[in-house]
Design a protein around this motif. Structure first.
Motif, PDB file in Angstrom:
ATOM      1  N   VAL A   1       0.851  -1.119   0.158  1.00 35.43           N
ATOM      2  CA  VAL A   1      -0.003   0.089   0.041  1.00 35.43           C
ATOM      3  C   VAL A   1       0.961   1.314  -0.112  1.00 35.43           C
TER       4      VAL A   1
ATOM      5  N   THR B   1      -4.727   7.003  -1.559  1.00 30.01           N
ATOM      6  CA  THR B   1      -4.076   5.564  -1.021  1.00 30.01           C
ATOM      7  C   THR B   1      -4.206   4.616  -2.539  1.00 30.01           C
ATOM      8  N   ASP B   2      -3.388   3.655  -2.321  1.00 29.94           N
ATOM      9  CA  ASP B   2      -3.513   2.759  -3.360  1.00 29.94           C
ATOM     10  C   ASP B   2      -3.140   1.374  -2.509  1.00 29.94           C
ATOM     11  N   TYR B   3      -3.960   0.452  -2.719  1.00 33.61           N
ATOM     12  CA  TYR B   3      -3.770  -0.891  -2.013  1.00 33.61           C
ATOM     13  C   TYR B   3      -3.734  -1.873  -2.947  1.00 33.61           C
ATOM     14  N   THR B   4      -2.858  -3.085  -2.683  1.00 31.41           N
ATOM     15  CA  THR B   4      -2.877  -4.036  -3.517  1.00 31.41           C
ATOM     16  C   THR B   4      -4.003  -4.743  -3.466  1.00 31.41           C
ATOM     17  N   ASP B   5      -4.683  -5.744  -4.318  1.00 32.29           N
ATOM     18  CA  ASP B   5      -5.857  -6.257  -4.301  1.00 32.29           C
ATOM     19  C   ASP B   5      -5.858  -7.290  -2.768  1.00 32.29           C
ATOM     20  N   SER B   6      -4.940  -8.071  -2.688  1.00 34.58           N
ATOM     21  CA  SER B   6      -4.756  -9.103  -1.533  1.00 34.58           C
ATOM     22  C   SER B   6      -5.077  -8.562  -0.243  1.00 34.58           C
TER      23      SER B   6
ATOM     24  N   LYS C   1      -6.897  -5.407   0.373  1.00 35.86           N
ATOM     25  CA  LYS C   1      -7.984  -4.352   0.413  1.00 35.86           C
ATOM     26  C   LYS C   1      -9.010  -4.730   1.176  1.00 35.86           C
ATOM     27  N   GLY C   2      -9.698  -3.863   1.871  1.00 34.74           N
ATOM     28  CA  GLY C   2     -10.805  -4.125   3.045  1.00 34.74           C
ATOM     29  C   GLY C   2     -10.078  -4.946   4.109  1.00 34.74           C
ATOM     30  N   ARG C   3      -8.852  -5.108   4.336  1.00 36.38           N
ATOM     31  CA  ARG C   3      -8.256  -5.686   5.710  1.00 36.38           C
ATOM     32  C   ARG C   3      -7.430  -4.713   6.276  1.00 36.38           C
TER      33      ARG C   3
ATOM     34  N   THR D   1      -5.240  -0.919   6.432  1.00 35.81           N
ATOM     35  CA  THR D   1      -5.565   0.575   6.312  1.00 35.81           C
ATOM     36  C   THR D   1      -4.234   1.025   6.701  1.00 35.81           C
TER      37      THR D   1
END
Length: 122
Positions: A49, A56-61, A63-65, A67
């Motif tokens: 991230v 922000t930019d999160y790698t898919d794996s 996301k949602g977990r 922050t």
């Protein structure tokens, strides 16, 4: 020169949470893109991230977990990790980039911390 020091790693059970911290010194912290990367045993270091101001930019794996957040007044960046999985086990690195954008490539980041170990296991 920017120095980065991570803390907060440890051993946690699957489904648990950890909060990583990274303190920066030696530069104008607010100007930098801050990123978290991780490297699992036998694997290449990978982007997790990044944050630039409030973008922000999160790698898919993750996301949602996971922050990411930053406190420019304290020169700190944080990674709150929830619902941890065994595959999140890795050494986590804080990194700083003087780029104007959030990039995922390692070469875009000039400064790196020493890393902190996160182990997710029952």
């Amino acid at each position: 020169q920017v120095q980065l020091v991570e803390s907060g790693g440890g051993l946690v059970q699957p489904g648990g949470s950890l909060r990583l911290s990274c303190v920066a010194s030696g530069g104008t912290f607010s100007r930098y893109v801050m990123g978290w990367f991780r490297q699992a045993p036998g694997k290449e270091r990978e982007f997790v991230v990044g944050i630039k101001w409030s973008t922000t930019d999160y790698t898919d794996s993750v996301k949602g977990r996971f922050t990411i957040s930053r406190d420019n007044a304290k020169n700190m960046v944080y990674l709150q990790m929830n619902s941890l999985k065994p595959e999140d086990t890795a050494v986590y690195y804080c990194a700083a980039s003087s780029s104007a954008l959030i990039w995922r490539g390692l070469s875009e980041y000039e400064y790196w911390g020493q890393g902190t170990q996160v182990t997710v296991s029952s």
